[in-house]
Write an enzyme that holds these catalytic residues in place. Sequence first.
Site, PDB file in Angstrom:
ATOM      1  N   LYS A 122      21.179  43.556  18.072  1.00 14.42           N
ATOM      2  CA  LYS A 122      20.726  43.989  19.396  1.00 14.42           C
ATOM      3  C   LYS A 122      19.764  45.142  19.182  1.00 14.42           C
ATOM      4  O   LYS A 122      19.851  45.840  18.171  1.00 14.42           O
ATOM      5  CB  LYS A 122      21.926  44.462  20.233  1.00 14.42           C
ATOM      6  CG  LYS A 122      21.696  44.454  21.719  1.00 14.42           C
ATOM      7  CD  LYS A 122      21.935  43.098  22.344  1.00 14.42           C
ATOM      8  CE  LYS A 122      21.513  43.086  23.798  1.00 14.42           C
ATOM      9  NZ  LYS A 122      21.887  41.843  24.472  1.00 14.42           N
ATOM     10  N   ASP A 162      16.704  41.172  27.374  1.00 11.38           N
ATOM     11  CA  ASP A 162      17.956  41.670  27.956  1.00 11.38           C
ATOM     12  C   ASP A 162      17.507  42.521  29.145  1.00 11.38           C
ATOM     13  O   ASP A 162      16.388  42.318  29.668  1.00 11.38           O
ATOM     14  CB  ASP A 162      18.750  42.496  26.918  1.00 11.38           C
ATOM     15  CG  ASP A 162      20.168  42.840  27.392  1.00 11.38           C
ATOM     16  OD1 ASP A 162      21.028  41.957  27.403  1.00 11.38           O
ATOM     17  OD2 ASP A 162      20.416  44.002  27.785  1.00 11.38           O
TER      18      ASP A 162
HETATM   19  P1  NDP Z   1      17.570  42.343  34.249  1.00  8.96           P
HETATM   20  O1  NDP Z   1      16.862  43.552  33.767  1.00  8.96           O
HETATM   21  O2  NDP Z   1      16.797  41.125  34.550  1.00  8.96           O
HETATM   22  O3  NDP Z   1      18.449  42.685  35.533  1.00  8.96           O
HETATM   23  C1  NDP Z   1      19.412  43.690  35.481  1.00  8.96           C
HETATM   24  C2  NDP Z   1      20.003  43.853  36.873  1.00  8.96           C
HETATM   25  O4  NDP Z   1      21.136  44.725  36.773  1.00  8.96           O
HETATM   26  C3  NDP Z   1      19.045  44.513  37.842  1.00  8.96           C
HETATM   27  O5  NDP Z   1      19.341  44.073  39.139  1.00  8.96           O
HETATM   28  C4  NDP Z   1      19.381  45.991  37.661  1.00  8.96           C
HETATM   29  O6  NDP Z   1      19.043  46.813  38.768  1.00  8.96           O
HETATM   30  C5  NDP Z   1      20.868  45.934  37.500  1.00  8.96           C
HETATM   31  N1  NDP Z   1      21.309  47.091  36.713  1.00  8.96           N
HETATM   32  C6  NDP Z   1      20.866  47.478  35.502  1.00  8.96           C
HETATM   33  N2  NDP Z   1      21.462  48.616  35.111  1.00  8.96           N
HETATM   34  C7  NDP Z   1      22.300  48.944  36.104  1.00  8.96           C
HETATM   35  C8  NDP Z   1      23.209  50.007  36.316  1.00  8.96           C
HETATM   36  N3  NDP Z   1      23.362  50.980  35.398  1.00  8.96           N
HETATM   37  N4  NDP Z   1      23.932  50.017  37.460  1.00  8.96           N
HETATM   38  C9  NDP Z   1      23.771  49.028  38.389  1.00  8.96           C
HETATM   39  N5  NDP Z   1      22.918  47.998  38.255  1.00  8.96           N
HETATM   40  C10 NDP Z   1      22.208  47.958  37.132  1.00  8.96           C
HETATM   41  O7  NDP Z   1      18.683  42.043  33.120  1.00  8.96           O
HETATM   42  P2  NDP Z   1      19.488  40.695  32.861  1.00  8.96           P
HETATM   43  O8  NDP Z   1      19.727  39.996  34.135  1.00  8.96           O
HETATM   44  O9  NDP Z   1      18.833  39.988  31.741  1.00  8.96           O
HETATM   45  O10 NDP Z   1      20.862  41.263  32.279  1.00  8.96           O
HETATM   46  C11 NDP Z   1      21.988  41.542  33.107  1.00  8.96           C
HETATM   47  C12 NDP Z   1      23.246  41.593  32.259  1.00  8.96           C
HETATM   48  O11 NDP Z   1      23.435  40.328  31.597  1.00  8.96           O
HETATM   49  C13 NDP Z   1      23.273  42.633  31.124  1.00  8.96           C
HETATM   50  O12 NDP Z   1      24.584  43.090  30.946  1.00  8.96           O
HETATM   51  C14 NDP Z   1      22.844  41.827  29.925  1.00  8.96           C
HETATM   52  O13 NDP Z   1      23.263  42.425  28.698  1.00  8.96           O
HETATM   53  C15 NDP Z   1      23.575  40.527  30.195  1.00  8.96           C
HETATM   54  N6  NDP Z   1      23.084  39.357  29.485  1.00  8.96           N
HETATM   55  C16 NDP Z   1      21.789  38.946  29.648  1.00  8.96           C
HETATM   56  C17 NDP Z   1      21.342  37.826  28.990  1.00  8.96           C
HETATM   57  C18 NDP Z   1      19.972  37.268  29.225  1.00  8.96           C
HETATM   58  O14 NDP Z   1      19.738  36.146  28.775  1.00  8.96           O
HETATM   59  N7  NDP Z   1      19.078  37.948  29.895  1.00  8.96           N
HETATM   60  C19 NDP Z   1      22.207  37.093  28.041  1.00  8.96           C
HETATM   61  C20 NDP Z   1      23.577  37.547  28.037  1.00  8.96           C
HETATM   62  C21 NDP Z   1      23.976  38.659  28.717  1.00  8.96           C
HETATM   63  P3  NDP Z   1      17.799  47.826  38.661  1.00  8.96           P
HETATM   64  O15 NDP Z   1      16.590  46.964  38.840  1.00  8.96           O
HETATM   65  O16 NDP Z   1      18.013  48.797  39.748  1.00  8.96           O
HETATM   66  O17 NDP Z   1      17.864  48.469  37.306  1.00  8.96           O
END
Ligand code: NDP
Length: 449
Positions: A122, A162
Amino acid sequence: MLDILTYVKEKDPNEREFHQAVSEVFESVKPVIDQNPEYAQLKILERLVEPERVILFRVPWVDDRGEVQVNRGYRVEMNSCIGPYKGGLRFHPSVNLGILKFLAFEQVFKNALTTLPMGGGKGGSDFDPKGKSDGEVMRFCQSFMLELFRHIGHNTDVPAGDIGVGAREIGFLFGMYKKIRNEFTGVLTGKSINWGGSLIRPEATGYGSVYFAVEMLKTRNLSIKDKTCIVSGSGNVAQFTAEKLIELGAKVVTLSDSSGCIYDEKGIDVQKLAYVKTLKNIRRGRIKEYVDKYPEAVYTPIDPIADFNPLWNYQGDCAFPSATQNEINAKDAQNLVNNKVFLVSEGANMPTTPDGVDIFLDNDILYGPGKAANAGGVSVSGLEMSQNSSRLNWTREEVDRRLKLIMENIHKTCMDASTEYGAPGNYLKGANIAGFLKVVNAMIDQGVV
Ligand code: NDP
């Protein structure tokens, strides 16, 4: 038995999330460790918690005002005994070594569960893409790759996206890698479909989380159709979780970002979701704007220091945490249980605190832990690597079919392992034991390296 948690805490006292991930895995696999005294002799646990390599580097770049900015870049290469390091890059101001070590550690076992040949890693940076122009993001990504390129490669380490790293960032990173190396290889996944990406990769984590939920529901002769679903986040994982849920006839009533959440009692339909995709992916706006467009919905700000999150206090049947780590604490978990939510499928990595997980397990909730439920993303990344190596492009239907099959297999693997170790239906235990055994057996085969 070695008290591995004390060992890790003494070595790196400030890595709270890493301690949490280590504790969760080793608690689940204790029966396996007890049965295998040779693990102690081979120092298996000590080796598992020590990354094979950590790269930490300076990322200087120039903002639109001509000012020099300096961020910190990382790549944690955790374990390569099953294949090249594989895992995403996260760009978010909260990124530090402890968070990346937790994510890399989880990734090792998750990747093992997929049955594809991928080790775990990562990386990322404390850079915040929010509020930055495309030009600033590009210059940052180029500077980041100017160092990272010497550590990665299609047979060595294959990063993906991510939080904060989506199609735009992968494009800029890949462009720079290709220029420096003068080669076009599958060094990153999540590429655009026009230049080496796989169909279904953007959808894969969200779709996979829903496929895993469907499998869990089948064990109680239930279907996802007509279930009311609470989804957090509004990024990549949340959007495609909602999309698949809507397609399968469920009703999605919430979405969120780090500022607040929206509740739409009538349900977020295909058209409303299309609006959210444009809002988030193109205009890079805030979820609050949803209620300007759809005034029947309600917006509630989320206070990051409050003792509960209002999102998890809405009525529903199934919950899909899809934003970030530790977004469900014990109080949130209790609110979900009180509201009769009976399924939780974790699209995010480690979104539930340990006391929250205990509440789910004590209340017989169908609980799909992240390393199983969100493994669809890395699985399709693995399929993207296969397509790149063979220079083939599979159809959307073919990739989706394989994704579904992989999620069904992961579900079965978790169920079988949980049953064998006396806790049938405890997917947390099942996922940790199955992933752990595969990795440890490979480590033993390969000697002390
Ligand atoms: P994105 O950046 O596309 O979206 C993240 C979302 O989560 C946004 O809506 C963001 O809001 C919100 N968010 C981020 N940080 C926080 C926080 N501290 N508190 C509240 N909301 C928060 O990321 P992904 O959708 O790709 O990833 C989301 C999760 O899924 C993560 O845990 C990631 O590790 C996991 N994941 C992702 C994969 C992938 O293929 N993308 C694969 C496996 C797991 P804001 O815009 O306000 O920051």
